[in-house]
Every structure is written in structure tokens, then in C-alpha cells.
Scaffold this active site. Structure first.
Site, short mmCIF file in Angstrom:
data_model
loop_
_atom_site.label_atom_id
_atom_site.label_comp_id
_atom_site.label_asym_id
_atom_site.label_seq_id
_atom_site.Cartn_x
_atom_site.Cartn_y
_atom_site.Cartn_z
N LYS A 78 6.89 -1.51 -14.62
CA LYS A 78 6.40 -0.41 -15.85
C LYS A 78 5.41 -1.28 -16.65
CE LYS A 78 7.64 3.59 -17.60
NZ LYS A 78 8.22 4.69 -16.82
N ASP A 132 3.15 7.80 -18.00
CA ASP A 132 4.38 8.13 -18.85
C ASP A 132 3.71 8.39 -20.06
OD1 ASP A 132 7.44 6.94 -18.79
OD2 ASP A 132 6.76 6.51 -20.68
P1 NDP Z 1 4.24 12.94 -22.92
O1 NDP Z 1 3.24 11.92 -23.42
O2 NDP Z 1 3.47 13.90 -21.99
O3 NDP Z 1 4.90 13.69 -24.02
C1 NDP Z 1 5.74 12.82 -24.74
C2 NDP Z 1 6.52 13.97 -25.74
O4 NDP Z 1 7.35 13.22 -26.51
C3 NDP Z 1 5.50 14.39 -26.88
O5 NDP Z 1 5.94 15.49 -27.24
C4 NDP Z 1 5.74 13.33 -27.95
O6 NDP Z 1 5.46 13.78 -29.27
C5 NDP Z 1 7.18 13.23 -28.01
N1 NDP Z 1 7.46 11.74 -28.39
C6 NDP Z 1 6.99 10.38 -27.88
N2 NDP Z 1 7.56 9.40 -28.63
C7 NDP Z 1 8.07 10.07 -29.49
C8 NDP Z 1 8.86 9.38 -30.53
N3 NDP Z 1 8.94 8.05 -30.87
N4 NDP Z 1 9.55 10.18 -31.35
C9 NDP Z 1 9.48 11.65 -31.30
N5 NDP Z 1 8.72 12.19 -30.30
C10 NDP Z 1 8.20 11.46 -29.56
O7 NDP Z 1 5.23 12.08 -22.03
P2 NDP Z 1 6.12 12.57 -21.05
O8 NDP Z 1 6.50 13.94 -21.00
O9 NDP Z 1 5.47 12.27 -19.61
O10 NDP Z 1 7.44 11.44 -21.21
C11 NDP Z 1 8.49 11.89 -22.05
C12 NDP Z 1 9.73 11.14 -21.46
O11 NDP Z 1 9.94 11.45 -20.18
C13 NDP Z 1 9.62 9.81 -21.92
O12 NDP Z 1 10.76 9.21 -22.03
C14 NDP Z 1 9.06 9.30 -20.46
O13 NDP Z 1 9.33 7.70 -20.16
C15 NDP Z 1 9.96 10.06 -19.32
N6 NDP Z 1 9.70 10.24 -18.19
C16 NDP Z 1 8.29 10.74 -17.72
C17 NDP Z 1 8.10 10.74 -16.54
C18 NDP Z 1 6.78 11.39 -15.96
O14 NDP Z 1 6.42 11.58 -14.83
N7 NDP Z 1 5.80 11.58 -16.92
C19 NDP Z 1 9.05 10.65 -15.41
C20 NDP Z 1 10.39 10.21 -15.90
C21 NDP Z 1 10.71 9.95 -17.09
P3 NDP Z 1 3.79 13.24 -30.02
O15 NDP Z 1 2.84 14.08 -29.21
O16 NDP Z 1 3.87 13.56 -31.35
O17 NDP Z 1 3.90 11.88 -29.52
O1 2IT Z 2 9.85 6.99 -15.52
C1 2IT Z 2 9.32 7.37 -14.78
O2 2IT Z 2 10.06 7.47 -13.71
C2 2IT Z 2 7.82 7.71 -14.79
N1 2IT Z 2 7.09 7.58 -15.76
C3 2IT Z 2 7.02 8.14 -13.48
C4 2IT Z 2 6.86 6.94 -12.62
C5 2IT Z 2 6.02 7.13 -11.39
O3 2IT Z 2 5.66 5.97 -10.74
O4 2IT Z 2 5.64 8.18 -11.11
#
Ligand code: NDP
Ligand code: 2IT
Length: 449
Positions: free
Chosen positions: A122, A162
Site C-alpha cells: 500500500k 484508494d
Molecule cells: P474515495 O476517495 O472515492 O471516497 C472516499 C469517501 O469517503 C468520500 O466520500 C470521503 O469524503 C469519505 N471519507 C474519506 N475519508 C474520510 C474521513 N476521514 N472521514 C469521513 N469521511 C471520509 O475512496 P474509495 O471509495 O475508493 O474508498 C473508500 C474506502 O474503501 C476506503 O477505506 C478504502 O480503503 C476502501 N477500499 C477501496 C477500494 C477501491 O477499489 N477503491 C478497494 C477496497 C477498499 P470526502 O470527499 O469528504 O473526503
Molecule cells: O484496499 C484495496 O483493496 C484497494 N484500494 C484496491 C487495491 C487494488 O490494487 O486494486
């Protein structure tokens, strides 16, 4: 085991999230260690909790007004026993080494569960993309990659998105890598479709979270039909979690960002979701805008004085935390259970605190931990790597059906491992045990390296 945890805490006392992630896994794998005395002699716990490599670097870039800015870049290459390091990049002001280490540690077990050959890593930066122009984001990404490129490669380490890193950032990062290396390879996943991306990758994490939940429901002969669902976040994972829930007949009533949340009792339908996607992905606006467009909904700003999150205090059946770590605490878990929630499928990584998890497991609800429930995202990243290697692109249906198949297999693997170790129905223990055993055995096969 307690001694090992103490040593990890003493060595890096400020890495709270990492300690939390380690303690959860340690607790789950106790029975595995008891049955395999050679694991102790081989110090597998000490080895698996120490990253193979930690990279930290300066990222200087110039703001539009000519002011030079300096951020810190990270890549933690945690474990490569079963494949090249794989895992996302997070750009968020809260990023520090402890957070990246926890995410890299989780990724090792998650990737192991996917059935694909991917190790865990990561990275990211404390850079805040919010309010930055496209040009600023581009200059930051170029500077970040002008250092990261030394350590990554399609057979070494393959980053992805992420929090704060989506298609735009992956594009700028890829462009710089290609320029410096003079090679067009699958060094990043989450690429756009017309230059090596995979169909379904944008949707994969959210869809996977819902497929996993559907599998859990099916153990009780239930489906999503008419289920009321609470979703947090409004980014990539939250959006496609919502899309799939709607498709399967459920009703999503909440979404949030770091400023507050919206509650729409009538449900966020396909049209409203399209509005959210345009608002969040194109205009990069705040979720509060939703209530201006849909006045029957309400917006609740974050109240720093509250010890709980009111989003988790609505009557519902299912909850999908899809924002960030530790967003569901003990009080939130009590509220969820009180309001009738009996399924939690984690889109975010480690969104529930240990106190929340204890309640979910103690009350025997359907609790899908992040490393199992959100593994669909990285799984389709693995499929993107496979397609890049073959220089082929699979159709949408093919990728989606592979995703479904992988999620089913993860669900089965969790239940199976839980049963083998006498903790029937405990998906968290099952995910930790199954993920752990595969990686540890690979490490032992490969000798002391
Ligand atoms: P994005 O950046 O697309 O969206 C993040 C969302 O969460 C936004 O709405 C953001 O609000 C909110 N957020 C982020 N940080 C905070 C915080 N500290 N407090 C409150 N709200 C917060 O990210 P993703 O949707 O990709 O990721 C969301 C979660 O999913 C993370 O935990 C990530 O690690 C996990 N994840 C993502 C994957 C992927 O493929 N993208 C895969 C597996 C897990 P704001 O816009 O105000 O910051
Ligand atoms: O937390 C996760 O699994 C991710 N942000 C996606 C990782 C990836 O390599 O697609």
C-alpha cells in the site's frame, strides 16, 4: 503472542492503526499457531508483521500560484510470498506511515483470499486533492511517480487507487511512469478503458461488497429485496455499493462525506444516484448539495461534539461502511443493533473498531470484514493484470462473472476456515485464518528470506 504485540507497539508507538490491525489478526490465528508448532519456531508472526520494505520520499510540486509545496510519499511493500506486491495508493491529509502499514497488512490477507497471485502493499501521500486544480493534481502525481517508479513494475509492485486516487490520478501517474521507463506495461490498475483498464474495475469493490452481503444473506435463505440499507461515504466504493443494492431490489437511505451525511427515507434511486455520481466525480461537490436537489431528504453536518455517528442511528436491515477506518465505534454498533441492523458488509478497510466488532460477533449478526467483503476490487485489479499480460480485454460479462465467482469462493473459504477452527459463522476469524495460512505456508516453502 502478547509479547510480540507489545514489541510491535514499543517499536513504533505512534502506529495505532497498525497495532489494531495486527491485534485483530493475532487474536484470530491463535488456534492455528496451537495446531502448528513449527510456525512458532519459524517466527511467522514476527516475519509477517514486519514489512519486507518501507519506502518514504519527498514529493515537491508547484501550486498554481507559483508556491512550492512539499508532501511525503509512502510505499510499504509488506509481503511478496504469493505474488508481486499489490495494493492501492491513498492521497489524504491524514496519511502517515502507521496508516499505510495497517492498509498494507490488511492487503496481504485480502489478496490471499482472492485466489489470485498477489502479494500485499500500500502507498500514498498526505497530499490533499480536495480543492486542487487538475493541473496541481497532475504536477503532484508526476512528482510522486518520478520517485515511486524506481520501486514498482508489472512483476514487482502494482499500485492502484484508494481514497483520493481515482481514474484521473491513475492516468497522470501512468503517463509519468511510461515516460520515464519508456515502456507500456500493466504497472498500475484502475486504468481507463481505452489504454489498458478493465471493464468492471471501477464498479468492482462496491459490487463485490454487495455480492458478499448477498452470499451472507443466502445462508439465511434471504435476498436483498426490500432491505433498507445504510451506506457511508459517497466515493467510488459507496457509489457502486449503492448501484448494486438498487439493482438487487434493496433501498439505500444514506450517503456521506467528511462534512456530513444525507438521509433520504424514500430511497436513493437510479436517477438520484446518477446525480450523486455527476456531483461527486465531475464537479467534486459536497454531499450536502443533495438536499437542494431532493428537498424531501435531510442533511446532517458532522457534529464534533457527538461521540457517535448519527448516520448509524436509523432503522435499517443492513449497513455498508464505505468511507474510512474506525468510522463505526462501539456506540455506533449498539445503535445499529438497536435499530434492527443484522448485516454489516465492510466496503472500507477496518471501518469498525474492536468494540464494534465484538458486538457484531457477540450478537451473531452477519458481519463481513473488509478484507473479505471488499476484496472484489483488488480481485478485478488482478484480472486487469491478467488481461494486460495477455494484451487482451475481456467483455463486461466475463469480468463480472469472474468477480462473482471469486466473491463466492471467498465467502465459502471464510466459512470453511471458521468451521475448521471451531468458530462457526465467524467470517472475521475465517478470513484472517484462511488468508494467513496460505501466505505463511508460501513463506515457509520459500525459506528464510
Ligand atoms: P474515495 O476517495 O472515492 O471516497 C472516499 C469517501 O469517503 C468520500 O466520500 C470521503 O469524503 C469519505 N471519507 C474519506 N475519508 C474520510 C474521513 N476521514 N472521514 C469521513 N469521511 C471520509 O475512496 P474509495 O471509495 O475508493 O474508498 C473508500 C474506502 O474503501 C476506503 O477505506 C478504502 O480503503 C476502501 N477500499 C477501496 C477500494 C477501491 O477499489 N477503491 C478497494 C477496497 C477498499 P470526502 O470527499 O469528504 O473526503
Ligand atoms: O484496499 C484495496 O483493496 C484497494 N484500494 C484496491 C487495491 C487494488 O490494487 O486494486
Amino acid at each position: 503472542m502478547e509479547q510480540i504485540v507489545k514489541k510491535i507497539q514499543a517499536r513504533d508507538p505512534e502506529q495505532y492503526e497498525f497495532h489494531q490491525a495486527v491485534e485483530e489478526v493475532m487474536e484470530s490465528v491463535k488456534p492455528v499457531l496451537d495446531r502448528n508448532p513449527e510456525y512458532r519456531q519459524q517466527a511467522v508472526l514476527e516475519r509477517i508483521t514486519e514489512p519486507e520494505r518501507v519506502l518514504m520520499f519527498r514529493v515537491p510540486w508547484m501550486a498554481d500560484n507559483g508556491q512550492v509545496q512539499v508532501n511525503r510519499g509512502f510505499r510499504v511493500e509488506m509481503n511478496s510470498a504469493i505474488g508481486p506486491y499489490k495494493g492501492g495508493l491513498r492521497f489524504h491529509p491524514s496519511v502517515n506511515l502507521g496508516i499505510i502499514k495497517f492498509l498494507a497488512f490488511e492487503q496481504v490477507f485480502k489478496n490471499s483470499l482472492t485466489t489470485l497471485a498477489m502479494g500485499g502493499g500500500k502507498g500514498g501521500s498526505d497530499f490533499d486533492p480536495k480543492g486542487k486544480s487538475d493541473n496541481e493534481v497532475m504536477r503532484f502525481c508526476q512528482s510522486f511517480m518520478s520517485e515511486l517508479f524506481r520501486y514498482i513494475g508489472p512483476n514487482t509492485d502494482v499500485p492502484a487507487g484508494d481514497i483520493g486516487v481515482g481514474a484521473r490520478e491513475i492516468g497522470y501517474l501512468f503517463g509519468m511512469y511510461k515516460k520515464i521507463r519508456n515502456e507500456f506495461t500493466g504497472v498500475l490498475t484502475g486504468k481507463s478503458l481505452n489504454w489498458g483498464g478493465s471493464l468492471i474495475r471501477p464498479e468492482a469493490t462496491g459490487y463485490g461488497v454487495v455480492y458478499f452481503a448477498a452470499e451472507m444473506l443466502s445462508t439465511r435463505s434471504e435476498t436483498f429485496k426490500d432491505k433498507v440499507c445504510l451506506v457511508s461515504g459517497s466515493g467510488n466504493v459507496a457509489q457502486f455499493t449503492t448501484e448494486k443494492i438498487i439493482e438487487l431490489g434493496g433501498k439505500v437511505v444514506t450517503l456521506s462525506d467528511s462534512s456530513g451525511y444525507i438521509y433520504d427515507e424514500e430511497g436513493i434511486d437510479t436517477q438520484k444516484l446518477a446525480y450523486v455520481m455527476e456531483m461527486k466525480n465531475i464537479r467534486r461537490a459536497r454531499i450536502s448539495e443533495y438536499t437542494e436537489k431532493y428537498p424531501n431528504s435531510t442533511y446532517v453536518p458532522i457534529d464534533p461534539g457527538l461521540t457517535y455517528n448519527p448516520l448509524w442511528n436509523h432503522v435499517a436491515d443492513c449497513a455498508f461502511p464505505a468511507a474510512t477506518q474506525n468510522e463505526v465505534n462501539g456506540e455506533d454498533a449498539t445503535n445499529l443493533l438497536k435499530n434492527g441492523v443484522y448485516l454489516v458488509s465492510e466496503g472500507a478497510n477496518m471501518p469498525s473498531t474492536p468494540e464494534a466488532i465484538d458486538q457484531f460477533i457477540g450478537n451473531k449478526i452477519l458481519y463481513g470484514p473488509g478484507k473479505a467483503a471488499n476484496a472484489g476490487g483488488v480481485a478485478v485489479s488482478g484480472l486487469e493484470m491478467a488481461q494486460n499480460s495477455m494484451r487482451l480485454a475481456w467483455p463486461r460479462d466475463e469480468v463480472d462473472s469472474r468477480l462473482k465467482h471469486i466473491v463466492k469462493s471467498i465467502h465459502h473459504t471464510c466459512l470453511d476456515a471458521a468451521e475448521t477452527y471451531g468458530v462457526e459463522g465467524n467470517y472475521m476469524a475465517g478470513a484472517n485464518i484462511a488468508g494467513f495460512v496460505k501466505v505463511v505456508n508460501a513463506m515457509l516453502d520459500q525459506g528464510l528470506v
